[in-house]
Design an enzyme around this catalytic site. Structure first.
Site, short mmCIF file in Angstrom:
data_model
loop_
_atom_site.label_atom_id
_atom_site.label_comp_id
_atom_site.label_asym_id
_atom_site.label_seq_id
_atom_site.Cartn_x
_atom_site.Cartn_y
_atom_site.Cartn_z
N ASN A 15 14.86 -15.37 11.93
CA ASN A 15 14.94 -16.81 12.59
C ASN A 15 14.01 -17.95 12.31
O ASN A 15 12.92 -17.81 12.75
CB ASN A 15 15.20 -16.49 14.17
CG ASN A 15 15.81 -17.77 14.80
OD1 ASN A 15 15.28 -19.00 14.81
ND2 ASN A 15 16.93 -17.71 15.45
N GLY A 17 13.96 -21.07 13.56
CA GLY A 17 13.39 -21.37 14.93
C GLY A 17 12.48 -20.69 15.45
O GLY A 17 11.30 -21.38 16.16
N ASP A 74 10.90 -9.05 22.16
CA ASP A 74 12.40 -8.59 22.74
C ASP A 74 12.60 -9.26 24.27
O ASP A 74 11.60 -9.18 24.95
CB ASP A 74 12.52 -7.19 22.73
CG ASP A 74 14.03 -6.81 22.67
OD1 ASP A 74 14.78 -7.41 21.87
OD2 ASP A 74 14.46 -6.00 23.56
N GLY A 166 21.85 -19.37 25.94
CA GLY A 166 21.88 -18.34 26.44
C GLY A 166 22.53 -18.32 27.70
O GLY A 166 23.36 -18.89 28.31
N LYS A 188 10.45 -26.05 30.88
CA LYS A 188 11.08 -24.55 30.84
C LYS A 188 9.92 -23.61 30.28
O LYS A 188 9.65 -22.49 30.53
CB LYS A 188 12.37 -24.47 30.37
CG LYS A 188 13.02 -23.15 30.31
CD LYS A 188 14.02 -23.05 29.19
CE LYS A 188 14.34 -21.72 28.71
NZ LYS A 188 15.09 -21.46 27.60
#
Length: 208
Positions: A15, A17, A74, A166, A188
């Site tokens: 990924n 990003g 993860d 998400g 955040k």
């Protein structure tokens, strides 16, 4: 305790990003980050039943295949009243089945699954939960290090906000009134589970 030097670090992801995000966090420490995807490394099956196991599977696979130290993460949502689910299956809950429409992830569907299971337990159900993030570093010779981060909060419904991704629109971090999808992204990132894990990694790997 083994430390990373000023060297190339493989980020065990395909990924772009995620590579950019992690690379920016580690840039001040003299590390050049490249992705497993850019090296053409295969993605290993995430067969672990915990975040730690899956992060180590990914980090070790990249380290062994590249001959370089590798970092994997993860993460997921754990809901108390659901016995810690969806947990390591956080993304799987958003995967559409063939009969549910076009392939891909449907996070509104995933949020709905969580809410539906909570609603089945009645209005007084415990709505607490947390986002967890595990960062694993693996070296080609088999050494490894693991850092775990967490942010506690509560689940709300209906979803609110469009800034996150998400399960962010239904997660209100402890001490806040806005969901992760309503909070400014910089704020955040400052309080997130990933920030917590990275702070622990940086303290051990690059601290005094």
């Amino acid at each position: 305790m083994r430390r990373l030097g000023s060297e190339t670090l493989v980020i065990a992801t395909h990924n772009a990003g995620k590579l950019k995000e992690i690379g920016a966090l580690l840039a001040p420490y003299g590390l050049q980050c490249i992705s497993a995807g850019s090296l053409g490394l295969p993605e290993p099956a995430e067969t672990g039943t915990t975040f730690v196991e899956n992060a180590l599977i990914k980090a070790r696979a990249s380290a062994e295949a590249s001959g370089l130290p590798a970092l994997a993460d993860d993460s997921g949502l754990c809901v108390a009243a659901l016995g810690g689910r969806p947990g390591v299956y956080t993304a799987d809950w958003a995967e559409r089945q063939w009969f549910e429409g076009p392939a891909g992830r449907d996070w509104y569907m995933a949020m709905g699954k969580v809410e539906g299971l909570l609603a089945e337990q009645g209005p007084d159900v415990d709505r607490s939960g947390y986002f967890a993030c595990v960062l694993a570093i693996a070296w080609p010779d088999g050494d490894s290090a693991v850092y775990e981060g967490r942010v506690n909060g509560t689940l709300t419904w209906p979803p609110r906000g469009a800034l996150g991704f998400g399960y962010d629109p239904v997660f209100v971090p402890l001490g806040a009134t806005q969901t992760f999808a309503e909070i400014d992204p910089e704020e955040k990132h400052r309080i997130s589970h990933r920030a917590d894990a990275f702070a622990k990694l940086v303290a051990e790997q690059f601290g005094g």
